[in-house]
Design an enzyme around this catalytic site. Structure first.
Site, short mmCIF file in Angstrom:
data_model
loop_
_atom_site.label_atom_id
_atom_site.label_comp_id
_atom_site.label_asym_id
_atom_site.label_seq_id
_atom_site.Cartn_x
_atom_site.Cartn_y
_atom_site.Cartn_z
N LYS B 80 46.70 -40.35 -2.08
CA LYS B 80 47.39 -39.01 -0.74
C LYS B 80 47.48 -40.55 0.06
O LYS B 80 46.40 -41.13 0.28
CB LYS B 80 46.06 -38.47 -0.78
CG LYS B 80 46.27 -37.59 0.52
CD LYS B 80 45.53 -36.00 0.71
CE LYS B 80 46.06 -35.29 2.40
NZ LYS B 80 45.64 -34.22 1.64
N SER B 155 46.89 -30.00 1.92
CA SER B 155 48.09 -30.90 2.36
C SER B 155 47.92 -32.31 1.49
O SER B 155 48.71 -32.99 1.54
CB SER B 155 47.35 -31.78 3.54
OG SER B 155 45.67 -31.78 3.43
N SER B 179 43.00 -28.54 1.06
CA SER B 179 44.25 -29.35 0.76
C SER B 179 43.60 -30.09 -1.05
O SER B 179 44.57 -30.66 -1.13
CB SER B 179 43.31 -30.72 1.54
OG SER B 179 44.07 -30.58 3.23
#
Lengths: 64, 481
Positions: B80, B155, B179
């Site tokens: 990420k 996310s 997330s």
């Protein structure tokens, strides 16, 4: 419940001229919700250890 | 499309170890697959092809020389874009960090590199990791491989979409409210939120002391997530929240059964918003646990009814870090709702934090009591499957929610996962069914602090004996040749 006028003055006190009118207007309902959350939290009975028992936490701007 | 790209890490690791598959060819096939599929998904906006192929060549030479490092050696992975990689931009999906080149690898990058993994690039994410979607990012919106007109979740949505679509065997995400688990649930894969303190957050941006935020793996199988835990878990003095923990082999045993396991099924909160298809999939999973020898026990956590009031006890710190940007670089927030939530956070008072912390302690006490009665608890990961990106309202039980507002989106995407962040407990999401529209449904299994091995064992037993397991999403078949 705080009035719109109080909320607006709190925002201006906190952020001064860093926000324009339209930004202040957009922020107002969120700040209002923040104080509603405060009220809900204050309504809980935490017993003898409640922070209510000390007076330094009183915010004179919002407490009559 | 190369079927090799959809093998588990366990299977692929064995093929690489026995020199049946070349890391260089596997990396090239992965890069080709990303080039084909990412115009639809937008999950892998940062690709470092030359560096990845160089690392793959090194892995190939090492393995040929008899220096096999383990199951990640030569395996393509992603991170990420809030996890720093030395010499690369780490943007957190924000224009404010668009040119922010980080000068060191995050601890999880270091550990996977040491294990021989090939770092392909960075996965897309929601701006500042502050929403359960990937709608707003400097790289644009991430699309769900099961239906590109729907959200990937977030996310860590780029991580979820990429692993689901075979663009990487593993991606590492972060989880402050949902997330890792939310995109895993929406994209039909496995996401594990480890116990607080188990995996180092060194190198995660922003570098806050937010103890409820953790780093965790997204993979296609529970076994692969467990293999990642074997590499990632461990104390790191550079992370002040890192805790010392005993060395554990997280890989579930195939002979592990659920006989005698006490499984909590919540009677409050977790099914309040769940649409019928989600509720019935999770209740069917509970029946499967029972058939596999577990005892299902009703449990209640009364203080969860105050979860929204508890959140101020732990979330203001993360937003506080952004206050300066929200004031002075407001135009550089793509998602203005986030900017205004950050500004509003400045009005949370110490007394609010104190009271919310007392409520959180009450919830902790209830959870401790609950875990005297049960070994794990099972819940839906989300109340709904992934919602449509172009529709402002999402259907929940009893009504519709405005998913374009930050609060509405939060209710749909993080409500069922955030309690385990607040409690610091391990929680995994894995597929447990599909809606009539063909979208994956996630099952969440949570356990006691540092009992990640049991959570992974239970998830693996369900996956092996009853769950649908990983399935290739339709988007990859578009590119089948």
């Amino acid at each position: 419940m705080l009035s719109d006028e109080t909320i607006r003055s709190l925002i201006l006190e906190q952020f001064g001229s860093l926000l324009n009118d339209s930004e202040v207007n957009r922020l107002m309902p969120l700040v209002k919700r923040q104080y509603e959350t405060s009220d809900k939290l204050a309504s809980f009975d935490f017993g003898g250890l409640s922070a209510e028992s000390t007076d330094y936490i009183t915010d004179r701007r919002i407490t009559p | 499309m190369n079927e090799l790209l959809f093998k588990s890490i366990q299977e692929m690791g064995a093929l690489i170890k026995n020199r049946k598959v070349s890391p260089v060819e596997l990396t090239q096939a992965t890069l080709d697959h990303i080039a084909e599929t990412d115009p639809v998904l937008n999950a892998f906006p940062v690709i470092k092809a030359e560096q990845a192929l160089g690392d793959a060549r090194t892995a190939e030479v090492e393995i040929s020389s008899g220096n096999y490092r383990g199951p990640f050696h030569g395996i393509p992975v992603g991170f990420k874009d809030n996890l720093s990689v030395e010499g690369w931009v780490t943007s957190c999906g924000s224009p404010i960090l668009a040119d922010h080149v980080t000068d060191a690898d995050a601890a999880v990058v270091e550990r996977l590199r040491d294990a021989g993994a090939v770092v392909i690039g960075k996965n897309n994410m929601h701006e500042w990791a502050l929403a359960g979607s990937c709608t707003y990012s400097i790289f644009g919106t991430v699309h769900n491989p099961w239906d590109p007109s729907r959200t990937s979740g977030g996310s860590s949505g780029g991580s979820g979409a990429a692993v689901s679509a075979g663009q990487a065997f593993l991606s590492i995400g972060t989880d402050a409210r949902a997330s890792v688990r939310n995109p895993a649930s929406y994209c039909g894969i496995v996401g594990h939120k480890p116990s607080t303190g188990l995996i180092s957050r060194y190198g995660e941006l922003p570098a806050t002391s937010a103890w409820y935020m953790v780093v965790g793996p997204l993979a296609r199988t529970v076994g692969d997530a467990a293999l990642a835990m074997n590499v990632l878990a461990g104390h790191d003095p550079r992370d002040p929240n890192s805790l010392r923990s005993p060395a554990v082999d997280y890989l579930p045993s195939e002979s592990e059964t659920l006989k005698g396991l006490r499984v909590g099924l919540p009677t409050n909160y977790f099914f309040d918003d769940a649409v019928p298809e989600v509720e019935s999939a999770v209740r069917a999973a509970a029946r499967s646990f029972e058939q596999l020898g577990a005892e299902i026990i009703d449990v209640t956590l009364p203080s969860l009814e105050h979860m929204q009031l508890i959140e101020p006890s732990f979330e203001s710190e993360n937003k506080g870090w952004l206050l300066n940007h929200a004031l002075h670089r407001g135009q550089d927030f793509l998602h203005q709702d986030i900017r205004f939530r950050v500004l509003a956070g400045a009005f949370a008072r110490t007394i609010d934090h104190e009271r919310a912390s007392r409520l959180l302690n009450k919830l902790r006490w209830e959870a401790q009591k609950m875990f005297e009665l049960v070994d794990v608890i099972i819940t839906p990961t989300n109340s709904t499957a992934a919602y449509k990106l172009d529709e402002p309202m999402a259907q929940i039980k009893g009504g519709e929610i405005d998913v374009e507002s930050a609060n509405g989106q939060s209710r749909v995407t993080t409500r069922l996962t955030v309690p385990f962040n607040a409690l610091g407990l391990p929680a995994i999401s894995l597929p447990c069914g599909f809606t009539s529209e063909g979208m994956p449904i996630g099952l969440q299994i949570a356990g006691r602090h540092f009992d990640d091995k049991r959570v992974l064992n239970v998830a693996a037993a369900y996956e092996r004996n009853a769950g649908p397991g990983y399935r290739q999403p339709p988007v990859v078949h578009k590119f089948n040749r």
